[in-house]
Design a protein around this motif. Sequence first.
Motif, PDB file in Angstrom:
ATOM      1  N   HIS A  72     -49.950  83.639  18.881  1.00 28.95           N
ATOM      2  CA  HIS A  72     -48.934  82.590  19.138  1.00 28.95           C
ATOM      3  C   HIS A  72     -48.796  82.676  21.103  1.00 28.95           C
ATOM      4  O   HIS A  72     -48.837  81.467  21.131  1.00 28.95           O
ATOM      5  N   GLY A  73     -48.919  83.943  21.078  1.00 27.28           N
ATOM      6  CA  GLY A  73     -48.509  84.187  22.841  1.00 27.28           C
ATOM      7  C   GLY A  73     -50.369  82.685  23.509  1.00 27.28           C
ATOM      8  O   GLY A  73     -49.690  82.491  24.780  1.00 27.28           O
ATOM      9  N   ARG A  74     -51.242  83.108  22.759  1.00 24.53           N
ATOM     10  CA  ARG A  74     -52.384  82.455  23.003  1.00 24.53           C
ATOM     11  C   ARG A  74     -51.932  80.763  22.791  1.00 24.53           C
ATOM     12  O   ARG A  74     -53.179  79.960  22.900  1.00 24.53           O
ATOM     13  N   PRO A  80     -53.557  85.941   3.538  1.00 22.82           N
ATOM     14  CA  PRO A  80     -53.896  86.728   2.790  1.00 22.82           C
ATOM     15  C   PRO A  80     -54.078  88.402   2.225  1.00 22.82           C
ATOM     16  O   PRO A  80     -53.625  88.791   1.047  1.00 22.82           O
ATOM     17  N   LEU A  81     -53.680  88.644   3.251  1.00 21.05           N
ATOM     18  CA  LEU A  81     -53.739  90.232   3.379  1.00 21.05           C
ATOM     19  C   LEU A  81     -52.677  90.440   2.748  1.00 21.05           C
ATOM     20  O   LEU A  81     -52.303  92.163   2.614  1.00 21.05           O
ATOM     21  N   ALA A 131     -52.170  80.983  16.641  1.00 19.24           N
ATOM     22  CA  ALA A 131     -51.231  81.910  15.729  1.00 19.24           C
ATOM     23  C   ALA A 131     -51.594  80.523  14.167  1.00 19.24           C
ATOM     24  O   ALA A 131     -51.651  81.283  13.273  1.00 19.24           O
ATOM     25  N   VAL A 132     -51.640  79.246  13.852  1.00 23.09           N
ATOM     26  CA  VAL A 132     -52.195  78.770  13.169  1.00 23.09           C
ATOM     27  C   VAL A 132     -53.664  79.652  12.392  1.00 23.09           C
ATOM     28  O   VAL A 132     -53.895  80.222  11.335  1.00 23.09           O
ATOM     29  N   PRO A 162     -53.930  91.617  11.089  1.00 22.45           N
ATOM     30  CA  PRO A 162     -53.875  90.345  12.717  1.00 22.45           C
ATOM     31  C   PRO A 162     -52.212  90.230  12.821  1.00 22.45           C
ATOM     32  O   PRO A 162     -51.941  90.018  12.735  1.00 22.45           O
ATOM     33  N   ASP A 163     -52.684  90.329  14.636  1.00 22.96           N
ATOM     34  CA  ASP A 163     -51.230  90.759  15.299  1.00 22.96           C
ATOM     35  C   ASP A 163     -50.980  89.412  15.601  1.00 22.96           C
ATOM     36  O   ASP A 163     -51.177  88.067  16.698  1.00 22.96           O
TER      37      ASP A 163
END
Length: 141
Positions: A8-10, A24-25, A15-16, A2-3
């Motif tokens: 964070h921009g959203r 986990p990945l 972000a959390v 995941p980016d």
Amino acid sequence: MPDLAVAHGRGSVDAVETKWRQLPLTWQSIRARHGITSPGFAFPGILPLVDAAGAQPRLRQLYPFTSHFTLLFSSCTRYPYLVEAPAVEPLRDGRFRVCSPRGGAVIGETETAEEAVILVITHLPDGLGPAVAGTADDLGR
């Protein structure tokens, strides 16, 4: 993966959530590499710990991160983090150590990741969370 930068921009909620999906990945990849580079040596129980913590709504609203195999929870989404919740360290013997956020005093040791997470939850400050966007500096702490 995941980016996290896009998340964070959203905003802080994305972000959390993205960090909870990413963590986990990341550790699965590290564990796989460990199996190749250090066969026969036990890998610390960080993955079951991340899974157990991520299943708890009170912790799921905080920003998770790791340092030296220790799982920590921040009240803000960017470094420097604001750590007000206990941290959990997987021990070499398969157990878990829960420490206070300030000074690192040992709160207790548990046999399972789930027990450690419950110990963290019982020692959360009242009203903690959800994590907010920014850094501890932005919050004046």
